[in-house]
Design a protein around this motif. Structure first.
Motif, PDB file in Angstrom:
ATOM      1  N   MET A   1       0.814  -1.197   0.000  1.00  0.00           N
ATOM      2  CA  MET A   1       0.000   0.000   0.000  1.00  0.00           C
ATOM      3  C   MET A   1       0.855   1.256   0.000  1.00  0.00           C
ATOM      4  SD  MET A   1      -3.187  -0.701  -0.170  1.00  0.00           S
ATOM      5  CE  MET A   1      -3.860   0.881   0.173  1.00  0.00           C
ATOM      6  N   LEU A   2       1.924   1.237   0.724  1.00  0.00           N
ATOM      7  CA  LEU A   2       2.716   2.454   0.862  1.00  0.00           C
ATOM      8  C   LEU A   2       3.424   2.843  -0.427  1.00  0.00           C
ATOM      9  CD1 LEU A   2       4.171   1.946   4.438  1.00  0.00           C
ATOM     10  CD2 LEU A   2       2.315   3.447   3.732  1.00  0.00           C
ATOM     11  N   ARG A   3       3.503   1.939  -1.391  1.00  0.00           N
ATOM     12  CA  ARG A   3       4.117   2.265  -2.680  1.00  0.00           C
ATOM     13  C   ARG A   3       3.163   3.029  -3.593  1.00  0.00           C
ATOM     14  NH1 ARG A   3       6.972  -3.200  -4.859  1.00  0.00           N
ATOM     15  NH2 ARG A   3       8.085  -3.750  -2.977  1.00  0.00           N
ATOM     16  N   ARG A   4       1.884   3.013  -3.282  1.00  0.00           N
ATOM     17  CA  ARG A   4       0.903   3.684  -4.134  1.00  0.00           C
ATOM     18  C   ARG A   4       1.002   5.190  -3.972  1.00  0.00           C
ATOM     19  NH1 ARG A   4      -4.792   0.452  -3.932  1.00  0.00           N
ATOM     20  NH2 ARG A   4      -4.070  -1.394  -5.012  1.00  0.00           N
ATOM     21  N   PRO A   5       0.879   5.913  -5.092  1.00  0.00           N
ATOM     22  CA  PRO A   5       0.910   7.377  -5.004  1.00  0.00           C
ATOM     23  C   PRO A   5      -0.230   7.892  -4.131  1.00  0.00           C
ATOM     24  CG  PRO A   5       0.951   6.633  -7.296  1.00  0.00           C
ATOM     25  CD  PRO A   5       0.698   5.430  -6.446  1.00  0.00           C
ATOM     26  N   GLY A   6       0.066   8.860  -3.306  1.00  0.00           N
ATOM     27  CA  GLY A   6      -0.953   9.470  -2.461  1.00  0.00           C
ATOM     28  C   GLY A   6      -1.202   8.750  -1.150  1.00  0.00           C
ATOM     29  N   ILE A   7      -0.563   7.617  -0.920  1.00  0.00           N
ATOM     30  CA  ILE A   7      -0.729   6.878   0.336  1.00  0.00           C
ATOM     31  C   ILE A   7       0.435   7.248   1.257  1.00  0.00           C
ATOM     32  CG2 ILE A   7      -0.882   4.621   1.440  1.00  0.00           C
ATOM     33  CD1 ILE A   7      -3.251   5.151  -0.350  1.00  0.00           C
ATOM     34  N   ALA A   8       0.114   7.911   2.356  1.00  0.00           N
ATOM     35  CA  ALA A   8       1.152   8.341   3.289  1.00  0.00           C
ATOM     36  C   ALA A   8       1.321   7.368   4.454  1.00  0.00           C
ATOM     37  CB  ALA A   8       0.816   9.722   3.823  1.00  0.00           C
ATOM     38  N   GLY A   9       0.302   6.565   4.721  1.00  0.00           N
ATOM     39  CA  GLY A   9       0.365   5.632   5.832  1.00  0.00           C
ATOM     40  C   GLY A   9      -0.827   4.700   5.792  1.00  0.00           C
ATOM     41  N   THR A  10      -0.832   3.741   6.669  1.00  0.00           N
ATOM     42  CA  THR A  10      -1.939   2.793   6.749  1.00  0.00           C
ATOM     43  C   THR A  10      -2.452   2.713   8.177  1.00  0.00           C
ATOM     44  OG1 THR A  10      -0.420   0.952   7.120  1.00  0.00           O
ATOM     45  CG2 THR A  10      -1.059   1.364   4.853  1.00  0.00           C
ATOM     46  N   LEU A  11      -3.682   2.297   8.309  1.00  0.00           N
ATOM     47  CA  LEU A  11      -4.280   2.072   9.626  1.00  0.00           C
ATOM     48  C   LEU A  11      -4.311   0.581   9.895  1.00  0.00           C
ATOM     49  CD1 LEU A  11      -7.333   4.491   9.444  1.00  0.00           C
ATOM     50  CD2 LEU A  11      -5.146   4.876  10.563  1.00  0.00           C
ATOM     51  N   VAL A  12      -3.971   0.206  11.105  1.00  0.00           N
ATOM     52  CA  VAL A  12      -3.965  -1.191  11.487  1.00  0.00           C
ATOM     53  C   VAL A  12      -4.848  -1.350  12.718  1.00  0.00           C
ATOM     54  CG1 VAL A  12      -2.539  -3.101  12.320  1.00  0.00           C
ATOM     55  CG2 VAL A  12      -1.635  -1.537  10.587  1.00  0.00           C
ATOM     56  N   GLY A  13      -5.736  -2.314  12.660  1.00  0.00           N
ATOM     57  CA  GLY A  13      -6.576  -2.617  13.807  1.00  0.00           C
ATOM     58  C   GLY A  13      -6.395  -4.086  14.183  1.00  0.00           C
ATOM     59  N   ALA A  14      -6.394  -4.371  15.451  1.00  0.00           N
ATOM     60  CA  ALA A  14      -6.212  -5.745  15.904  1.00  0.00           C
ATOM     61  C   ALA A  14      -7.029  -5.983  17.166  1.00  0.00           C
ATOM     62  CB  ALA A  14      -4.740  -6.021  16.163  1.00  0.00           C
TER      63      ALA A  14
END
Length: 58
Positions: free
Chosen positions: A1-14
């Motif tokens: 996901m982080l390689r995609r343009p415009g993606i600065a970060g991801t959310l993780v839930g557990a």
């Protein structure tokens, strides 16, 4: 996901520490660009009317 343009970060839930550990372990997964391109292609949503019509003109 982080390689995609415009993606600065991801959310993780557990729900558990184990699930968080497994999810964070996926950060080590390094897919080749060709695989990422194919995944992007097959997961693209089909846009409803009028987007499908407008796409023909662009």
């Amino acid at each position: 996901m982080l390689r995609r343009p415009g993606i600065a970060g991801t959310l993780v839930g557990a729900r558990s520490a184990r699930q968080l550990t497994d999810t964070l372990g996926a950060l080590a997964l390094d897919l080749p660009a060709a695989v990422l391109d194919r995944l992007t292609e097959v997961s693209a949503p089909e846009l409803p009317f009028p987007h499908n019509i407008l796409a023909r003109f662009s």
